[in-house]
Write an enzyme that holds these catalytic residues in place. Structure first.
Site, mmCIF file in Angstrom:
data_model
loop_
_atom_site.group_PDB
_atom_site.id
_atom_site.type_symbol
_atom_site.label_atom_id
_atom_site.label_comp_id
_atom_site.label_asym_id
_atom_site.label_seq_id
_atom_site.Cartn_x
_atom_site.Cartn_y
_atom_site.Cartn_z
ATOM 1 N N ASN A 179 46.405 5.927 -9.960
ATOM 2 C CA ASN A 179 45.903 4.900 -10.877
ATOM 3 C C ASN A 179 44.947 5.584 -11.845
ATOM 4 O O ASN A 179 43.832 5.942 -11.474
ATOM 5 C CB ASN A 179 45.187 3.813 -10.065
ATOM 6 N N TRP A 180 45.407 5.778 -13.057
ATOM 7 C CA TRP A 180 44.583 6.506 -14.035
ATOM 8 C C TRP A 180 43.481 5.643 -14.622
ATOM 9 O O TRP A 180 42.635 6.131 -15.354
ATOM 10 C CB TRP A 180 45.486 7.056 -15.154
ATOM 11 N N LYS A 181 43.521 4.347 -14.370
ATOM 12 C CA LYS A 181 42.523 3.427 -14.935
ATOM 13 C C LYS A 181 42.448 3.622 -16.454
ATOM 14 O O LYS A 181 43.465 3.939 -17.065
ATOM 15 C CB LYS A 181 41.177 3.608 -14.224
ATOM 16 N N HIS B 100 43.842 -5.219 -8.507
ATOM 17 C CA HIS B 100 42.879 -4.147 -8.255
ATOM 18 C C HIS B 100 41.471 -4.732 -8.242
ATOM 19 O O HIS B 100 41.179 -5.673 -8.985
ATOM 20 C CB HIS B 100 43.000 -3.064 -9.331
ATOM 21 N N GLU C 25 38.841 -3.803 -9.534
ATOM 22 C CA GLU C 25 38.182 -3.823 -10.850
ATOM 23 C C GLU C 25 38.671 -5.010 -11.689
ATOM 24 O O GLU C 25 37.918 -5.562 -12.489
ATOM 25 C CB GLU C 25 38.411 -2.475 -11.558
ATOM 26 N N GLU D 70 42.092 -1.031 -0.343
ATOM 27 C CA GLU D 70 41.066 -0.262 -1.048
ATOM 28 C C GLU D 70 39.705 -0.922 -0.834
ATOM 29 O O GLU D 70 39.369 -1.883 -1.549
ATOM 30 C CB GLU D 70 41.354 -0.211 -2.550
ATOM 31 N N GLY E 288 35.594 5.336 -6.023
ATOM 32 C CA GLY E 288 34.799 6.130 -6.959
ATOM 33 C C GLY E 288 33.430 6.529 -6.433
ATOM 34 O O GLY E 288 32.576 6.972 -7.197
ATOM 35 N N SER F 107 38.413 7.015 -2.951
ATOM 36 C CA SER F 107 37.887 8.377 -2.770
ATOM 37 C C SER F 107 38.815 9.298 -1.980
ATOM 38 O O SER F 107 38.350 10.139 -1.205
ATOM 39 C CB SER F 107 36.492 8.329 -2.115
ATOM 40 N N GLY G 46 42.670 7.310 -7.380
ATOM 41 C CA GLY G 46 42.078 7.090 -8.695
ATOM 42 C C GLY G 46 41.727 8.420 -9.348
ATOM 43 O O GLY G 46 42.588 9.117 -9.874
ATOM 44 N N GLY G 47 40.454 8.792 -9.288
ATOM 45 C CA GLY G 47 39.948 9.978 -9.984
ATOM 46 C C GLY G 47 40.788 11.234 -9.778
ATOM 47 O O GLY G 47 41.081 11.957 -10.736
HETATM 48 P P1 13P Z 1 39.091 6.634 -6.562
HETATM 49 O O1 13P Z 1 40.193 7.455 -5.929
HETATM 50 O O2 13P Z 1 38.569 7.231 -7.841
HETATM 51 O O3 13P Z 1 38.007 6.309 -5.567
HETATM 52 O O4 13P Z 1 39.748 5.231 -7.004
HETATM 53 C C1 13P Z 1 40.528 4.550 -6.099
HETATM 54 C C2 13P Z 1 41.195 3.438 -6.806
HETATM 55 O O5 13P Z 1 40.576 2.494 -7.247
HETATM 56 C C3 13P Z 1 42.660 3.517 -6.996
HETATM 57 O O6 13P Z 1 43.178 2.316 -7.418
#
Ligand code: 13P
Length: 250
Positions: A11-13, A97, A99, A167, A173, A212, A233-234
């Protein structure tokens, strides 16, 4: 016994410009080597979906969206429908998600409608659920996750149209992760709930862990019972890290 193929999803956000096609193509090159063992999905910003799909013979990596509107079209300024994602060649979409739930006030009912929209357009829905830090501290993790699962997943779920991503909000994050035992408890609980609701197909539905996930902890996290892959994510922005996570299955 049902065997579930592992899935590593990125997920590149809100990250990535057109030049990021280079990182995507590095992911594709690495995924080509692992494709026998692992499924890959990358969900870049919607602005990049079409470009990514047209680049570097992306066959071993499906491309997905990060959200969709519940309606197929209409007066919804700024929104993107599941049909529009499918029209670009996307095969999946993340819905619910944390967010989106937090910053756009999406409810379980909203997520359920978006999941139905994804299915209407022929997309795989990656439905996210997870508790906040306060909910975990109050011992409410399973009741929160159970309610999200119940409220967000429509009745027509199958292993082909649904992936669940657990999640924990506090792990996203932050560099924090639950212990393997905590993850096993929640994933086992999700599996039980799926079994009760979808007795025929539940064993085939994949449950990803997200929050994470990094090369340094992937081996431990992905070895947990009922963890069928990761939503990253990251670490999905860097091809090397993303592939190192998937490499756990090599
Ligand atoms: P991180 O891997 O950056 O913690 O993000 C997880 C995430 O929200 C994937 O959707």
């Amino acid at each position: 016994m049902t065997t579930r193929r592992p899935l590593i999803a990125g997920n590149w956000k809100m990250n990535g410009l057109r030049a990021s096609v280079e990182a995507f193509c590095q992911i594709v090159a690495g995924a080509n080597e692992l494709r026998e063992k692992v499924d890959f999905i990358v969900c870049p910003p919607a602005t990049l979906i079409f470009q990514f799909i047209g680049s570097c013979d992306s066959g071993s990596v499906e491309v997905g969206g990060q959200d969709c509107h519940a309606e197929p079209s209409g007066a919804f300024t700024g929104d993107i429908s599941a049909e529009m994602l499918a029209d670009l060649g996307a095969r999946a979409v993340i819905v619910g998600h944390s967010e989106r739930r937090a910053f756009h006030h999406e409810s379980d009912a909203d997520v359920r409608r978006k999941t139905q929209a994804a299915w209407r357009a022929g997309l795989l829905a990656i439905v996210c659920i997870g508790e906040t830090r306060d909910e975990r501290a109050a011992g409410r993790t399973l009741s929160v996750v159970g309610a999200q699962l119940e409220g967000s997943i429509p009745d027509e779920a199958t292993p082909r149209n649904l992936v669940i991503a657990y999640e924990p909000v506090w792990a996203i994050g932050t560099g924090l992760t639950p212990t393997p035992a905590d993850i096993a408890e929640v994933h086992g609980f999700i599996r039980e709930r799926l079994n009760a609701r979808f007795p025929v197909s539940a064993q085939g539905i994949r449950i990803l862990y997200g929050g994470s996930v990094k090369p340094s902890n992937a081996k431990e996290l992905l070895a947990v019972d009922n963890v069928d892959g990761a939503l990253v994510g990251g670490a999905s922005l860097k091809a090397e890290e993303f592939l190192a996570i998937a490499g756990v299955y090599a």
